[in-house]
Design an enzyme around this catalytic site. Structure first.
Site, mmCIF file in Angstrom:
data_model
loop_
_atom_site.group_PDB
_atom_site.id
_atom_site.type_symbol
_atom_site.label_atom_id
_atom_site.label_comp_id
_atom_site.label_asym_id
_atom_site.label_seq_id
_atom_site.Cartn_x
_atom_site.Cartn_y
_atom_site.Cartn_z
ATOM 1 N N GLY A 50 -2.040 -4.955 4.082
ATOM 2 C CA GLY A 50 -1.466 -3.631 3.816
ATOM 3 C C GLY A 50 -2.497 -2.740 3.147
ATOM 4 O O GLY A 50 -2.192 -2.025 2.194
ATOM 5 N N SER A 52 -4.475 -0.140 4.399
ATOM 6 C CA SER A 52 -4.950 1.061 5.092
ATOM 7 C C SER A 52 -4.528 2.367 4.429
ATOM 8 O O SER A 52 -5.104 3.425 4.736
ATOM 9 C CB SER A 52 -4.438 1.048 6.542
ATOM 10 O OG SER A 52 -3.041 0.843 6.559
ATOM 11 N N ASP A 113 0.997 -6.897 13.183
ATOM 12 C CA ASP A 113 2.123 -7.175 12.285
ATOM 13 C C ASP A 113 1.810 -8.318 11.314
ATOM 14 O O ASP A 113 1.753 -9.487 11.711
ATOM 15 C CB ASP A 113 3.348 -7.521 13.145
ATOM 16 C CG ASP A 113 4.579 -7.740 12.299
ATOM 17 O OD1 ASP A 113 4.520 -7.536 11.068
ATOM 18 O OD2 ASP A 113 5.614 -8.114 12.882
ATOM 19 N N ALA A 142 4.119 -2.335 2.573
ATOM 20 C CA ALA A 142 5.409 -1.662 2.362
ATOM 21 C C ALA A 142 5.937 -1.390 3.764
ATOM 22 O O ALA A 142 5.381 -0.560 4.485
ATOM 23 C CB ALA A 142 5.235 -0.370 1.587
ATOM 24 N N TYR A 235 16.426 2.121 -7.538
ATOM 25 C CA TYR A 235 15.223 1.302 -7.412
ATOM 26 C C TYR A 235 15.409 -0.089 -8.051
ATOM 27 O O TYR A 235 15.764 -1.040 -7.365
ATOM 28 C CB TYR A 235 13.957 2.024 -7.949
ATOM 29 C CG TYR A 235 12.732 1.381 -7.345
ATOM 30 C CD1 TYR A 235 12.118 1.919 -6.215
ATOM 31 C CD2 TYR A 235 12.262 0.156 -7.825
ATOM 32 C CE1 TYR A 235 11.056 1.269 -5.597
ATOM 33 C CE2 TYR A 235 11.206 -0.505 -7.215
ATOM 34 C CZ TYR A 235 10.598 0.058 -6.115
ATOM 35 O OH TYR A 235 9.556 -0.593 -5.496
ATOM 36 N N LEU A 274 4.127 6.900 -7.414
ATOM 37 C CA LEU A 274 3.214 7.910 -6.871
ATOM 38 C C LEU A 274 3.617 8.308 -5.468
ATOM 39 O O LEU A 274 4.302 7.559 -4.781
ATOM 40 C CB LEU A 274 1.800 7.308 -6.786
ATOM 41 C CG LEU A 274 0.992 7.322 -8.062
ATOM 42 C CD1 LEU A 274 -0.291 6.549 -7.865
ATOM 43 C CD2 LEU A 274 0.674 8.743 -8.501
ATOM 44 N N THR A 276 3.289 8.200 -1.931
ATOM 45 C CA THR A 276 2.669 7.468 -0.825
ATOM 46 C C THR A 276 3.655 7.588 0.331
ATOM 47 O O THR A 276 4.764 8.080 0.145
ATOM 48 C CB THR A 276 2.467 5.966 -1.139
ATOM 49 O OG1 THR A 276 3.759 5.387 -1.352
ATOM 50 C CG2 THR A 276 1.592 5.720 -2.353
#
Ligand code: NAD
Length: 395
Positions: A50, A52, A113, A142, A235, A274, A276
């Site tokens: 993850g 990138s 994947d 994520a 959350y 943040l 994203t």
């Protein structure tokens, strides 16, 4: 080849295209933050699953440019196709790869994947071929969905037990509205755990250990979020929080395994909220982040993913550093966000904020710019009137 002028195509919390030059400029900015005060050497191999965009990209950049790691990234990004641009993560990695080569380093990219056995095997085969072992495994996926053979699970962002009513920003029309989110079913809670809990992180670390790819003292790190009481219902006490609890529990088990096998350890790092791609999709969170940015920028304590991760490396993950953890064994780089003074100010603004005063009470402008920046738009220094080559390769 496809050279064109690109304007952002945004729909709510989704941007349909990306700007290669803007993404490259973002990567350059991240590299210069990662290099500040870092030795430029010290790490062997680092795998970022993850890696990138968001926290994962910042981790890759810190490991490679801050500490000299040979980087390997696993991600799920869209390559360019005809007139269509690639996704932002594709352009980020194309730029990171190119900058790495210029600095005499390597970043290998596996695009597919991460949940699948094939991609784990392909990654392991690549690491074996390249030689050397991993000092770090960072897990920063994520994802909305996980497919396993004929079974698939979709993660949901819902409260548990009772409905949650809250203020939220409608990103489509910039209005502060009241949303009501119905509680998740047991099946949705379990599906979210399957996607965002600890299973896949554990599967990666165990597969790498079985393949004898973990160096002595290897550290495996996954990311979590806690946030303030204000967002607990959606959350931390919601479906995603349950999945994070699972991730944290799994990480403690993995740590025991790594300690026994290679004298290593596994950690969860709790990071700051943040903008994203993943965070923009969570109801209520964009309004909270807009208020948080306002307060933290005024206090001079605001950090982006690059600053957060540079601090994570400097204080905890750099070679020779022993991570400091809380009572539950987690690294906390969300300390500045959860500062009681910051949270008291955010809570006061939260009570007052509405559509009319949104622009003055909050840093919604910063949120919006931050969101566009993720896709390479509105990045300072980039000439958006100039045609740019969108057919950019990752090797
Ligand atoms: P992001 O959306 O920026 O990055 C997600 C990454 O996962 C990308 O590299 C993407 O390519 C990759 N990915 C998605 N599905 C994949 C798949 N099936 N296979 C391979 N790769 C896949 O997200 P982010 O916000 O940086 O989140 C990363 C981690 O940090 C998550 O665990 C998140 O919960 C955590 N975190 C985020 C925040 C925040 O506010 N953004 C705060 C604390 C912790």
């Amino acid at each position: 080849m496809s050279s064109q002028v690109i304007a952002a195509r945004i729909r709510g919390f989704i941007c349909l295209n990306a700007h290669p030059a803007g993404c490259a400029a973002n990567v350059d900015a991240e590299i210069s933050i990662a290099r500040q005060g870092a030795p430029g050497k010290g790490l062997g191999g680092a795998l970022v699953v993850g890696g990138s965009t968001g926290y994962g990209l910042s981790s890759l950049v810190s490991a490679v440019f801050g500490y000299g790691a040979r980087g390997t990234v696993v991600c799920l990004e869209r390559p360019p196709h005809g007139e269509k641009t690639a996704s932002a993560g594709w352009y980020n990695l194309a730029a990171a790869q190119q900058r790495a080569r210029g600095a005499g380093r390597e970043i290998a990219v596996v695009n597919g994947d991460a949940f699948s056995r094939e991609i784990k095997e392909q990654t392991i085969a690549g690491l074996q071929k390249a030689g050397g072992k991993l000092d770090q495994v960072i897990y920063s996926v994520a994802a909305p969905k996980r497919v396993d053979g004929d079974t698939s699970w979709s993660s949901v962002l819902k409260p548990i037990g009772v409905s949650f009513r809250s203020k939220s920003i409608n990103l489509g029309n910039d209005q502060v509205t009241e949303v009501e989110i119905a509680p998740a079913s047991d099946a949705e809670i379990e599906a979210t755990r399957r996607v965002m809990g600890g299973e896949d992180f554990a599967a990666w670390v165990r597969a790498l250990a079985e393949a004898d790819l973990l160096a002595p003292g290897c550290r495996a790190v996954a990311y979590s979020y806690v946030g303030p009481a204000l967002t607990f219902p959606i959350y931390r006490s919601g479906t995603i929080g349950k999945a994070k609890e699972d991730l944290e529990k799994t990480t403690r088990e993995l740590s025991a395994m790594l300690s026994a096998r290679v004298g290593g350890a596994a950690y969860v790092s709790v990071n700051k909220g943040l903008v994203t791609q993943a965070a923009a999709a969570i109801p209520v969170v964009p309004l909270y982040i807009s208020l948080l940015y306002k307060v933290m920028k005024a206090a001079g304590t605001h950090e982006g993913t690059a600053e957060q991760i540079a601090r994570l490396y400097r204080d905890h993950l750099a070679p020779g550093q022993t991570p400091r953890t809380d009572a539950e064994g987690r690294i906390r780089i969300d300390d500045l966000e959860l500062d009681p003074g910051v949270q008291a100010r955010v809570a006061a603004l939260w009570a007052e904020v509405n559509t009319e005063n949104l622009a003055t009470l909050s840093d919604y402008a910063g949120f919006r710019t931050g969101f566009r920046n993720l896709f390479g738009f509105e990045v300072p220094g980039v000439d958006y009137a100039a045609p740019v080559e969108t057919d950019v390769a990752i090797s």
